[in-house]
Write an enzyme that holds these catalytic residues in place. Structure first.
Site, short mmCIF file in Angstrom:
data_model
loop_
_atom_site.label_atom_id
_atom_site.label_comp_id
_atom_site.label_asym_id
_atom_site.label_seq_id
_atom_site.Cartn_x
_atom_site.Cartn_y
_atom_site.Cartn_z
N ASN A 7 0.65 -1.12 0.12
CA ASN A 7 -0.11 0.03 -0.12
C ASN A 7 0.95 1.45 -0.08
O ASN A 7 1.48 1.67 0.87
CB ASN A 7 -0.96 0.04 1.27
CG ASN A 7 -1.69 1.10 1.20
OD1 ASN A 7 -1.43 2.30 0.86
ND2 ASN A 7 -2.86 1.15 1.98
N GLU A 39 -4.02 1.78 -2.97
CA GLU A 39 -4.23 3.01 -2.63
C GLU A 39 -3.16 3.89 -3.56
O GLU A 39 -2.49 4.75 -3.51
CB GLU A 39 -3.72 3.61 -1.20
CG GLU A 39 -4.89 3.34 -0.27
CD GLU A 39 -4.80 4.24 0.90
OE1 GLU A 39 -5.44 5.28 0.89
OE2 GLU A 39 -3.89 3.85 1.89
N TYR A 126 -7.61 -4.04 -1.98
CA TYR A 126 -7.41 -3.21 -0.92
C TYR A 126 -8.68 -2.96 -0.34
O TYR A 126 -9.75 -2.53 -0.85
CB TYR A 126 -7.39 -1.57 -1.42
CG TYR A 126 -7.49 -0.56 -0.45
CD1 TYR A 126 -6.78 -0.59 0.70
CD2 TYR A 126 -8.01 0.80 -0.92
CE1 TYR A 126 -6.67 0.47 1.55
CE2 TYR A 126 -8.07 1.72 -0.03
CZ TYR A 126 -7.35 1.67 1.25
OH TYR A 126 -7.51 2.61 2.04
N ASP A 167 -3.57 -4.75 1.00
CA ASP A 167 -3.95 -4.18 2.51
C ASP A 167 -5.31 -4.52 2.85
O ASP A 167 -6.35 -4.13 2.04
CB ASP A 167 -3.87 -2.70 2.34
CG ASP A 167 -4.35 -1.87 3.56
OD1 ASP A 167 -4.73 -2.65 4.56
OD2 ASP A 167 -4.36 -0.78 3.46
N ASN A 169 -6.80 -4.48 5.64
CA ASN A 169 -7.17 -3.53 6.94
C ASN A 169 -7.88 -4.49 8.06
O ASN A 169 -8.97 -4.14 8.54
CB ASN A 169 -8.33 -2.57 6.36
CG ASN A 169 -7.81 -1.22 6.08
OD1 ASN A 169 -6.86 -0.87 6.82
ND2 ASN A 169 -7.99 -0.98 4.74
N ASP A 267 2.83 4.77 4.86
CA ASP A 267 2.74 4.41 6.25
C ASP A 267 2.43 2.80 6.36
O ASP A 267 2.70 1.95 7.46
CB ASP A 267 1.59 4.93 6.93
CG ASP A 267 0.25 4.92 6.07
OD1 ASP A 267 0.21 4.42 5.02
OD2 ASP A 267 -1.09 5.17 6.76
N HIS A 268 2.65 2.14 4.97
CA HIS A 268 2.82 0.64 4.81
C HIS A 268 4.06 0.22 4.53
O HIS A 268 4.92 0.95 3.86
CB HIS A 268 1.70 0.20 4.01
CG HIS A 268 0.42 0.25 4.39
ND1 HIS A 268 -0.42 -0.55 5.09
CD2 HIS A 268 -0.49 1.48 4.43
CE1 HIS A 268 -1.67 -0.32 5.13
NE2 HIS A 268 -1.69 1.18 5.02
#
Length: 278
Positions: A7, A39, A126, A167, A169, A267-268
């Site tokens: 991501n 993303e 995603y 990702d 989540n 951030d990943h």
């Protein structure tokens, strides 16, 4: 061969990181043969096909302005000789979950004919974030997950060699969370989300990361705020799930934290699985 998911939290911003990381892996003689991105945050007409092709990669993308977006990037030299361009590299492409009306670009699937082995069905995914368990976005997430499960069941009948990368989540277990007590009952770790993750595994998929002994508190995402990465206040929410046929060929699964140390990082961190050709 190695397949990966990342991501990038805006490909426009992170394209130099993607190119640098792919080149670094080449230099280490550990090239990434297929990379699934999440993303993208850009439309199809803004996707950097030419820059990636110049670096030796072909791409298929499903973009969306400002939000979401997924892609599959394949190393040209890893392809079978019949696959000389994108039209023959990415077979039977699917954009988004069939028979599930959704404007958000979250799924991209294609069968890739890699050299020296049987083709692999790659799914770049995603998953919705969900925001909070009492929100409309969480209800959307659970509905999306049910639709994904139904479609994956159909895909696995047609493609025994399938990898679901991206990702999610979802942090599937407490060991995937830096502070399980602090997160208890919250989004990303709630029982309905974790149950949905298990239901995907029950289709015949395996979490490649948990096939191998791993260091405690190994995560793939850290909040930008409050020095999350420096304090290792993270979560493992990025995954590579493998069908039974690919599980038997998987020899390693890791998270590469190095790109998270670079300036202006996502951030990943990328997650990687190694699949034996033999």
């Amino acid at each position: 061969m190695r397949i990966a998911a990342w991501n990038v939290n805006s490909l426009k911003v992170r394209l130099p990181h993607v190119l640098r990381w792919l080149q670094d892996q080449e230099k280490k003689k550990e090239p990434i043969d297929a990379l699934c991105l999440q993303e993208l945050k850009l439309t199809d007409d803004k996707y950097p096909h030419s820059e990636l092709e110049a670096a030796g990669y072909l791409s298929l993308a499903a973009g969306q302005k400002t939000y979401n977006g997924v892609a599959i990037i394949v190393r040209k030299v890893a392809l079978a000789s019949i696959a000389s361009d994108a039209a023959t590299t990415f077979l039977k492409p699917i954009r988004n979950i069939p028979n599930y009306e959704d404007e958000q670009q979250r799924i991209l699937a294609a069968t890739v004919p890699f050299a020296g082995m049987q083709p692999i069905r790659l799914v770049s995914a995603y998953f919705p974030n969900g925001q909070s368990p009492d929100s409309d976005k969480f209800a959307y997430k659970l509905n999306w997950l049910k639709s994904l499960q139904r479609w994956l069941a159909e895909e696995l009948v047609q493609s025994q060699r399938l990898a679901l990368l991206g990702d999610f989540n979802i942090a599937p277990e407490d060991q995937d969370v830096h502070d399980p007590k602090a997160w208890e009952g919250q989004n990303l770790v709630s029982p309905p989300e974790r149950n949905a993750f298990q239901e995907i595994l029950q289709l015949g998929m395996t979490d490649s990361f948990r096939m191998f002994e791993q260091s405690p508190k190994t995560f793939s995402w850290w909040d930008y705020r409050m020095m999350g990465f420096r304090r290792n206040s993270g979560m493992r929410i990025d995954h590579i799930l493998l069908s039974e046929a690919l599980k038997e060929k998987c020899s390693a699964s890791i998270i590469d934290k190095e790109p998270r140390t670079w300036e202006q990082p996502s951030d990943h961190a990328p997650v990687i699985a190694t699949i034996k050709k033999s």
